[in-house]
Design an enzyme around this catalytic site. Structure first.
Site, PDB file in Angstrom:
ATOM      1  N   GLY A  31       0.644  -1.304  -0.022  1.00 35.82           N
ATOM      2  CA  GLY A  31       0.078  -0.094   0.114  1.00 35.82           C
ATOM      3  C   GLY A  31       0.992   1.154   0.021  1.00 35.82           C
ATOM      4  N   GLY A  33       1.394   3.293  -2.650  1.00 33.65           N
ATOM      5  CA  GLY A  33       0.497   4.189  -3.348  1.00 33.65           C
ATOM      6  C   GLY A  33      -0.677   4.869  -2.629  1.00 33.65           C
ATOM      7  N   GLU A 156       6.370   9.392  -5.021  1.00 33.78           N
ATOM      8  CA  GLU A 156       6.484   8.074  -4.604  1.00 33.78           C
ATOM      9  C   GLU A 156       7.445   7.119  -5.573  1.00 33.78           C
ATOM     10  OE1 GLU A 156       2.669   6.026  -5.136  1.00 33.78           O
ATOM     11  OE2 GLU A 156       3.768   3.966  -4.782  1.00 33.78           O
ATOM     12  N   LYS A 202       7.665  -8.905  13.943  1.00 33.57           N
ATOM     13  CA  LYS A 202       9.200  -8.774  13.816  1.00 33.57           C
ATOM     14  C   LYS A 202       9.698  -7.682  13.163  1.00 33.57           C
ATOM     15  CE  LYS A 202      11.260 -12.090  15.179  1.00 33.57           C
ATOM     16  NZ  LYS A 202      11.518 -12.504  16.399  1.00 33.57           N
ATOM     17  N   THR A 206      12.638  -4.458   9.026  1.00 35.17           N
ATOM     18  CA  THR A 206      12.638  -2.956   8.560  1.00 35.17           C
ATOM     19  C   THR A 206      14.022  -2.204   9.211  1.00 35.17           C
ATOM     20  OG1 THR A 206      10.347  -2.963   9.364  1.00 35.17           O
ATOM     21  CG2 THR A 206      11.463  -0.878   9.723  1.00 35.17           C
ATOM     22  N   ASP A 255      -3.522  -2.970   8.776  1.00 38.56           N
ATOM     23  CA  ASP A 255      -4.480  -3.466   7.703  1.00 38.56           C
ATOM     24  C   ASP A 255      -5.763  -2.634   8.145  1.00 38.56           C
ATOM     25  OD1 ASP A 255      -2.603  -4.788   6.649  1.00 38.56           O
ATOM     26  OD2 ASP A 255      -3.674  -6.822   7.190  1.00 38.56           O
ATOM     27  N   CYS A 400     -15.492   0.609 -22.886  1.00 43.02           N
ATOM     28  CA  CYS A 400     -14.563   0.430 -24.045  1.00 43.02           C
ATOM     29  C   CYS A 400     -14.707  -0.715 -24.743  1.00 43.02           C
ATOM     30  CB  CYS A 400     -13.053   0.605 -23.579  1.00 43.02           C
ATOM     31  SG  CYS A 400     -12.089   1.083 -24.932  1.00 43.02           S
ATOM     32  N   GLY A 402     -16.196  -3.428 -23.615  1.00 44.32           N
ATOM     33  CA  GLY A 402     -17.484  -3.706 -23.227  1.00 44.32           C
ATOM     34  C   GLY A 402     -18.576  -3.120 -23.934  1.00 44.32           C
ATOM     35  N   ARG A 484      -8.467   1.676 -30.287  1.00 44.82           N
ATOM     36  CA  ARG A 484      -7.880   1.712 -31.632  1.00 44.82           C
ATOM     37  C   ARG A 484      -8.973   1.400 -32.637  1.00 44.82           C
ATOM     38  NH1 ARG A 484      -2.546   1.677 -31.645  1.00 44.82           N
ATOM     39  NH2 ARG A 484      -1.390   0.349 -29.987  1.00 44.82           N
ATOM     40  N   HIS A 531     -13.441   5.704 -21.089  1.00 43.96           N
ATOM     41  CA  HIS A 531     -13.395   5.053 -19.811  1.00 43.96           C
ATOM     42  C   HIS A 531     -13.809   5.906 -18.893  1.00 43.96           C
ATOM     43  CE1 HIS A 531     -10.956   1.652 -21.166  1.00 43.96           C
ATOM     44  NE2 HIS A 531     -10.671   2.445 -22.199  1.00 43.96           N
ATOM     45  N   GLU A 533     -14.336   5.406 -15.499  1.00 43.76           N
ATOM     46  CA  GLU A 533     -13.818   5.229 -14.720  1.00 43.76           C
ATOM     47  C   GLU A 533     -12.482   5.964 -14.020  1.00 43.76           C
ATOM     48  OE1 GLU A 533     -13.659   3.305 -17.046  1.00 43.76           O
ATOM     49  OE2 GLU A 533     -11.890   1.882 -17.453  1.00 43.76           O
TER      50      GLU A 533
END
Ligand code: GLN
Length: 575
Positions: A31, A33, A156, A202, A206, A255, A400, A402, A484, A531, A533
């Site tokens: 994680g 990003g 990053e 542990k 690190t 998490d 696209c 789809g 395309r 797209h 999204e």
């Protein structure tokens, strides 16, 4: 689509620009990003202008030629650059639109240096890997920061410290830091494993990662300790001792249930104040109310809506990889949360639906989505799925490929065009209803594959009285593309005569941008050549996704009414 609101922050005067480098320690895929995005979000919420850059150490010039199973989704920017999925995270977290300047790869950096050398840009000097490559990296970072007028730029660095391909980037960080140590800080995202047989978290990996960073002339100013459970005081102290860092600069990052919690969790450890102090920036009040409210809503929604995503880039060895469709998944979530529903997404491999006996499995979903894709694998399965969604009136959204397959399916089964196909699969089909664009044909003949599709934002005009127009509440939209092939203009009249509606086209009317069935015939059967999204944001869900998820929710609600009704012994048909 009206552009999502982009927070405009007045940049600081006279204070030098600040840089936060986020590097990985121990392992990738924990994680980094989202951590970089969250750090940027925290700084932004303190009223500073922020931008974010991603460095990918691979030699590819951009992410466009890579299979998504290699590196996840290819995220397309407004200016058409094909980048890493992390740029999508930055845009979504920060609600900003990024230019291609904010992305670099080793290939791109070397290409620029070589081009400059060929143009005598180095004025006869010997051009060397060091210092010229890191200097190019530094100048690109500064340039992007300047263009964005950013007080703070989060950069990053892909991969993990100690990797061979990482070294030149760490050298760039060192060079930039030596110019002004107060303006550059390094955040290391580490991982603390808890081996099941040992039962103890542990810190040694690190410690090793921190040493590797030291050997590049850098120290971690902050360590983000990723782990399953929150890190305890004892381990914080251990890391502090062995990594030369104050314990409060070791930030616990267990998490999280949702990615939206991460900036909120970091702030619990005071990360914002720590960073502002280290960068000698004035302390400012935090304004994260909308984000917090959103993060809390995400946890409260309980009514499920089941969406099946039918694609092909799901498996890598024995593991399932949904990263290839991350923006699609996020967009479904944004729309579901806006409707106060709980998105339940299933990934189904298209190939299993080549056998039509398996199609009935789809009945239990409230909606089906076929995302973008390339090539032949799984195509007949996808076409069967689309036909089933049309006949069974299950909400269907095609992105696209789809959309191109929606048109192909409709041509075959409703427009009487037997054997219709896309030229991508069969250019000799009796009816090539989706064909290669003229300029693209030439590019492929010349072997020009990289960055050569129809890419980036283009405008489109919407037709009145359609689902699309109703969703966008606007006549003109701008959406990002990556293709395309296009609907073959020779077949448009035939498809329209058979009842397909092209509800959006390019302004000159040549390219079909959205195809749909009228609402009276199907609750939602729509495909977009672009797209959507790539432009959905948590607090600004994309209108087409909202419309799709509304139809899905109606089906879900119908199903639950039916269930209660039949429990009471009164069978009722769904509306
Ligand atoms: N393969 C199709 C094309 O190139 C669709 C691309 C996509 O889905 N992004 O046009």
């Amino acid at each position: 689509m009206s552009r999502p609101h982009t927070p405009k922050k007045k940049a600081l005067k006279k204070t030098p620009r600040k840089y936060i480098f986020v590097v990985g320690g121990v392992i990738s895929g924990v994680g980094k990003g989202v951590t970089a995005s969250s750090i940027a979000k925290i700084i932004q919420s303190r009223g500073f202008s922020v931008t974010a850059i991603k460095i990918d150490p691979y030699v590819n010039v951009d992410a466009g030629t890579m299979n998504p199973t290699e590196h996840g989704e290819v995220f397309v920017l407004n200016d058409g650059y094909e980048t890493d999925q992390d740029l999508g995270n930055y845009e979504r977290f920060l609600n900003i639109t990024l230019p291609s300047k904010n992305y670099m790869t080793t290939g791109r950096v070397y290409q620029a240096v070589i081009d400059r050398e060929r143009n005598l840009g180095y004025k006869g000097k010997c051009v060397q890997v060091v210092p010229h490559i890191p200097l190019e990296v530094v100048s690109r970072i500064k340039n992007a920061a300047k263009d964005a007028n950013a007080d703070v730029t989060v950069v990053e660095v892909g991969g993990t410290v100690g990797e061979y391909e990482n070294i030149l980037y760490l050298e760039a960080v060192r060079m930039l830091k030596s110019e002004d140590p107060k303006s550059v800080m390094t955040v290391m995202v580490s991982y603390l494993p808890t081996p099941p047989k040992v039962g103890e978290m542990k810190t040694k990996p690190t410690q090793h990662a921190s040493r590797l960073l030291n050997s590049a002339g850098l120290t971690a100013d902050i360590i983000i300790a990723r782990s399953e459970m929150p890190i305890d005081k004892k381990r914080k102290e251990k890391i502090a001792t062995f990594c030369n860092i104050a314990p409060e600069r070791v930030i616990s990052a267990p998490d999280a249930d949702s990615i939206y919690d991460i900036p909120v969790n970091f702030e619990k450890d005071n990360l914002g104040d720590i960073m502002l102090e280290m960068l000698a920036l004035p302390k400012r009040e935090r304004d994260m109310a909308h984000w917090r409210a959103y993060a809390s809503l995400v946890k409260r929604v309980s009514e499920p809506v089941h969406v099946a995503v039918v694609g092909k880039y799901f498996s890598t060895g024995d593991f399932v990889l949904s990263d290839a469709y991350i923006s699609v998944i996020e967009s479904i979530k944004h729309a579901a949360y806006a409707l106060k529903k709980k998105p339940e997404i299933s990934w189904l491999s298209a190939e299993q639906f080549e056998d039509t006996k398996n199609l009935k499995e789809l009945k239990r979903y409230d909606a089906i989505l076929v995302p973008g894709g390339f090539g032949e694998r799984g195509i007949e399965g996808k076409l069967n799925v689309i036909a089933y969604a049309r006949e069974q009136k299950i909400p269907y959204f095609g992105l696209c490929y789809g959309m191109q397959l929606l048109v192909t399916e409709f041509a075959r089964h409703k427009a009487g065009l037997k054997g219709a196909n896309t030229a991508e699969i069969d250019e000799d089909a009796p009816h090539v209803v989706v064909d290669i664009m003229d300029d693209q044909k030439k590019k492929l003949e010349e072997g020009d594959y990289g960055g050569s599709m129809r890419l980036g934002a283009y405008p489109a005009i919407l037709r009145k009285g359609t689902i699309a127009r109703k969703a966008y509440k606007s006549n003109e939209i701008s959406e990002r593309h990556r293709h395309r092939y296009e609907v073959n203009p020779e077949y448009i009249a035939k498809l329209e005569d058979a009842g397909l509606v092209f509800s959006a086209t390019s302004p000159d009317g040549r390219l079909m941008e959205i195809a749909e069935l009228p609402e009276r015939e199907h609750p939602f059967f729509l495909g977009s050549q672009f797209h959507p999204e790539f432009q959905s944001r948590p607090l600004h869900p994309h209108p087409l996704f909202v419309s799709f998820m509304k139809a899905a929710s109606t089906r879900a609600e119908g199903k639950s009414t039916k269930k209660t009704a039949s429990k009471k012994g009164r069978p009722k048909s769904r509306k």
